[in-house]
Design a protein around this motif. Structure first.
Motif, PDB file in Angstrom:
ATOM      1  N   ASP A 260     -60.782  51.671  -1.858  1.00  9.19           N
ATOM      2  CA  ASP A 260     -61.008  50.347  -1.280  1.00  9.19           C
ATOM      3  C   ASP A 260     -62.262  50.318  -0.416  1.00  9.19           C
ATOM      4  OD1 ASP A 260     -59.002  49.083  -2.525  1.00  9.19           O
ATOM      5  OD2 ASP A 260     -57.656  48.932  -0.811  1.00  9.19           O
ATOM      6  N   ASP A 262     -66.108  50.438  -0.847  1.00  9.74           N
ATOM      7  CA  ASP A 262     -67.040  50.199  -1.949  1.00  9.74           C
ATOM      8  C   ASP A 262     -67.963  51.401  -2.139  1.00  9.74           C
ATOM      9  OD1 ASP A 262     -68.935  49.337  -3.743  1.00  9.74           O
ATOM     10  OD2 ASP A 262     -69.268  47.394  -2.776  1.00  9.74           O
ATOM     11  N   LYS A 265     -71.824  50.802  -2.139  1.00  8.69           N
ATOM     12  CA  LYS A 265     -72.546  50.477  -0.918  1.00  8.69           C
ATOM     13  C   LYS A 265     -72.307  51.474   0.207  1.00  8.69           C
ATOM     14  CE  LYS A 265     -72.863  45.484  -1.690  1.00  8.69           C
ATOM     15  NZ  LYS A 265     -72.622  44.132  -1.118  1.00  8.69           N
ATOM     16  N   ASN A 266     -71.221  52.238   0.135  1.00  7.19           N
ATOM     17  CA  ASN A 266     -70.898  53.201   1.182  1.00  7.19           C
ATOM     18  C   ASN A 266     -71.234  54.602   0.684  1.00  7.19           C
ATOM     19  OD1 ASN A 266     -68.967  55.202   2.571  1.00  7.19           O
ATOM     20  ND2 ASN A 266     -68.776  53.373   3.860  1.00  7.19           N
ATOM     21  N   ALA A 288     -61.605  50.293  -7.810  1.00  5.71           N
ATOM     22  CA  ALA A 288     -62.315  50.115  -6.543  1.00  5.71           C
ATOM     23  C   ALA A 288     -62.383  48.640  -6.182  1.00  5.71           C
ATOM     24  CB  ALA A 288     -63.723  50.697  -6.630  1.00  5.71           C
ATOM     25  N   VAL A 289     -62.439  48.378  -4.882  1.00  2.00           N
ATOM     26  CA  VAL A 289     -62.701  47.033  -4.376  1.00  2.00           C
ATOM     27  C   VAL A 289     -64.167  46.986  -3.968  1.00  2.00           C
ATOM     28  CG1 VAL A 289     -62.174  45.344  -2.583  1.00  2.00           C
ATOM     29  CG2 VAL A 289     -60.327  46.666  -3.630  1.00  2.00           C
ATOM     30  N   LEU A 290     -64.915  46.089  -4.594  1.00  3.46           N
ATOM     31  CA  LEU A 290     -66.354  45.992  -4.353  1.00  3.46           C
ATOM     32  C   LEU A 290     -66.659  44.796  -3.466  1.00  3.46           C
ATOM     33  CD1 LEU A 290     -67.657  46.647  -7.992  1.00  3.46           C
ATOM     34  CD2 LEU A 290     -67.050  48.311  -6.221  1.00  3.46           C
ATOM     35  N   ASP A 291     -67.619  44.975  -2.614  1.00  4.95           N
ATOM     36  CA  ASP A 291     -68.064  43.915  -1.706  1.00  4.95           C
ATOM     37  C   ASP A 291     -69.008  42.979  -2.458  1.00  4.95           C
ATOM     38  OD1 ASP A 291     -68.679  42.365   0.457  1.00  4.95           O
ATOM     39  OD2 ASP A 291     -70.014  43.834   1.387  1.00  4.95           O
ATOM     40  N   VAL A 297     -64.879  39.267  -3.032  1.00  5.90           N
ATOM     41  CA  VAL A 297     -64.774  40.688  -3.340  1.00  5.90           C
ATOM     42  C   VAL A 297     -64.332  40.820  -4.791  1.00  5.90           C
ATOM     43  CG1 VAL A 297     -64.349  41.530  -1.002  1.00  5.90           C
ATOM     44  CG2 VAL A 297     -62.437  40.703  -2.375  1.00  5.90           C
ATOM     45  N   SER A 298     -64.487  42.009  -5.346  1.00  7.72           N
ATOM     46  CA  SER A 298     -64.178  42.230  -6.759  1.00  7.72           C
ATOM     47  C   SER A 298     -63.194  43.378  -6.910  1.00  7.72           C
ATOM     48  CB  SER A 298     -65.456  42.549  -7.545  1.00  7.72           C
ATOM     49  OG  SER A 298     -66.412  41.518  -7.431  1.00  7.72           O
ATOM     50  N   ASN A 299     -62.180  43.159  -7.718  1.00  6.15           N
ATOM     51  CA  ASN A 299     -61.239  44.217  -8.089  1.00  6.15           C
ATOM     52  C   ASN A 299     -61.742  44.803  -9.400  1.00  6.15           C
ATOM     53  OD1 ASN A 299     -59.071  45.883  -8.486  1.00  6.15           O
ATOM     54  ND2 ASN A 299     -57.508  44.308  -8.276  1.00  6.15           N
ATOM     55  N   ARG A 313     -68.941  48.959 -15.115  1.00  3.46           N
ATOM     56  CA  ARG A 313     -67.834  48.313 -14.417  1.00  3.46           C
ATOM     57  C   ARG A 313     -67.123  47.282 -15.276  1.00  3.46           C
ATOM     58  NH1 ARG A 313     -70.494  44.957  -9.506  1.00  3.46           N
ATOM     59  NH2 ARG A 313     -71.909  46.741  -9.505  1.00  3.46           N
TER      60      ARG A 313
END
Length: 528
Positions: A260, A262, A265-266, A288-291, A297-299, A313
């Protein structure tokens, strides 16, 4: 009916429940039929969907059960509207045929409306261990529902016919029951014969796959409060599974919400994912949960290749209303402040997913991801499978059941995946953050099934297949056929109703119009 579904798993109660509901509604006036259907719906959906309120309170649970029950109530109302004009005529056997058709249409309606519907707790999904289950290969989940309902109506007809045999003298219309029974036997037992005489194929090339169920610190809505711990659990589970193993798997699959944070970005999350992939020496499919994009947000399912580079993706195409996005947020906030638990809405993906998995020394295969509740939607599953039907592939169901605690939801979802495996002739890697997880064969059997809220890593050898099943070829034809047949029955009933209400002439002169709705209801023996 509730007893037919996990975790009771007594599949035979489904046709019995259909028989009892059919008996309760037959010959009833529409308003009474509506109330009977509503009662059945509450008795079924309240226990079966109790997981929906486990952490958010009773209001969402009862609201959902009420909505679903209304579809059953409307089904019973429409059924009796079709049946009543037929019961006093030579068309009486057709009155019973309306029941299995109505079940298919009712499930179609509540699986598509409102907000995309909730196709959960369908008759078909109670039959994973039933002798009828292989029929899903030929007519899909709607066809399997039809078969189960036909068995139920056959039980009802048999009870009615038997009551005529042992009760008072047989009325003339009772002669129709053997004919009707014969027709229903063909309708109900033909799928059973197809299921028993043919075995779903399980041939194909085996590939090695590792699935990792990392677990969460604690169940509940705040499972992602310790997002780093959840990600670390999956990384450590992958590393431990590969210790002492010389041969890498062809693929590693993590569940929904396994990261969870991202990883695009992280940097810390990205390094962790790379460490797990380095340990596995194989492609990695993670949830993953994307910002983003924007305020959303995106699942997503992210597919990492061993050679590195940005991951491919797939974004979930059917976010769950009131769980992943809030429609009409300001309106529903008047009923519950729980809507604000979804601080940012999830965006809707616009295409099916599929990733080519390279295999050393062999031809590649495709992994087709499905995220959580998407497994219950016929169209999404069919499109995902058929899009690469000529390519050898397997299905991945990535889910997160932490928000449902120790309830039946996980087992219900696993049972749906088993029906999907039969329906599409594919192996399924069903992997959950907290369980239940397992490898499902194309015939619906399974291996390496895990328990709830325990960390687990399992190696399996699912087969990759290229077949497009009869169910995939016919698509929505069973639902269209049910709609067409119901329309014909409704037109016939309306014609009979108009004829019964015509002005009848006698030698003494014209008589008053006869309103069929005000005539005494057709006497039918009670069945209990």
């Amino acid at each position: 009916m509730a007893l037919a579904f996990p975790t009771h798993d007594q599949w035979w109660w489904a046709p019995v429940a259909v028989a009892l509901l059919s008996a309760a509604v037959l010959g009833s006036r529409p308003r009474l039929a509506f109330l009977v259907g509503l009662g059945h719906g509450f008795g079924f959906f309240l226990p079966t969907l109790s997981w929906s309120g486990i952490y958010v309170g009773n209001l969402p649970w009862i609201a959902l059960a009420t909505l679903e029950a209304l579809y059953v109530a409307l089904m019973c109302l429409v059924t009796t509207v079709v049946q009543r004009p037929l019961l006093a005529t030579r068309w009486r056997p057709l009155a019973f045929a309306a029941v299995p058709l109505a079940w298919v249409l009712q499930e179609w309606a509540r699986g598509t409306t409102p907000f995309g519907g909730l196709p959960w707790a369908r008759l078909a999904f109670s039959q994973a261990d039933s002798p009828l289950a292989p029929f899903a290969r030929y007519a899909g989940a709607p066809g399997l529902t039809f078969a189960v309902a036909c068995v139920g109506v056959l039980l009802h007809v048999g009870a009615v016919w038997l009551s005529h045999r042992v009760g008072r003298p047989r009325p003339a219309r009772a002669a129709a029951y053997p004919v009707l029974a014969g027709v229903l036997v063909l309708l109900a037992l033909a799928p059973a014969a197809a299921a028993l005489l043919t075995t779903p194929p399980t041939d194909g090339r085996k590939v090695s796959v590792l699935m990792v169920q990392g677990n969460v610190p604690k169940p509940g809505l705040d499972f992602n409060a310790e997002r780093r711990a959840v990600l670390d659990n999956h990384v450590n589970g992958t590393v431990r599974a590969m210790e002492g193993r010389s041969e890498p798997p062809s693929l590693v699959v993590w569940p929904e919400n396994s990261s969870d944070i991202d990883p695009l970005k992280n940097q810390d999350a990205a390094v962790d994912v790379q460490a797990a992939q380095a340990a596995a020496r194989a492609p990695l499919l993670i949830g993953a949960v994307l910002d983003g994009p924007g305020r959303y947000v995106s699942n997503a399912s992210l597919f990492y290749r061993p050679e590195g580079g940005a991951p491919e993706r797939y974004v979930k195409q059917h976010p769950v209303p009131f769980a992943e996005y809030i429609p009409y947020r300001s309106f529903f906030r008047n009923f519950s402040d729980k809507v604000d638990l979804v601080a940012r809405d999830f965006v809707k993906g616009d295409r099916t997913g599929g990733f080519e998995v390279p295999v050393r020394g062999q031809d590649p295969y495709w992994i087709i991801p499905t995220i959580c509740f998407e497994v219950a939607y016929d169209g999404l599953m069919r499109e995902s499978t058929v899009q690469d039907g000529r390519q050898a592939n397997i299905l991945a169901v990535q889910t997160n059941n932490a928000t449902f605690g120790f309830t039946a939801e996980s087992e219900q979802q696993f049972a749906i995946s088993r029906i999907r495996a039969i329906e599409h002739g594919r192996s399924v890697v069903h992997v959950s953050t907290v369980g239940v997880s397992g490898f499902i064969n194309p015939d619906g059997t399974y291996t390496s099934k895990t328990s709830l809220f325990t960390p687990a890593a399992r190696f399996g050898e699912p087969v990759v297949r290229t077949e497009i099943t009869p169910s995939d070829r016919i698509g929505q034809l069973p639902e269209y056929a049910a709609a067409g047949a119901t329309a014909v029955l409704l037109a016939l009933s309306c014609g009979l109703r108009r004829r019964n209400a015509r002005v009848r002439r006698t030698p003494a002169g014209p008589a008053a119009p006869v309103d069929h709705e005000k005539e005494p209801a057709v006497a039918t023996p009670s069945v209990s």
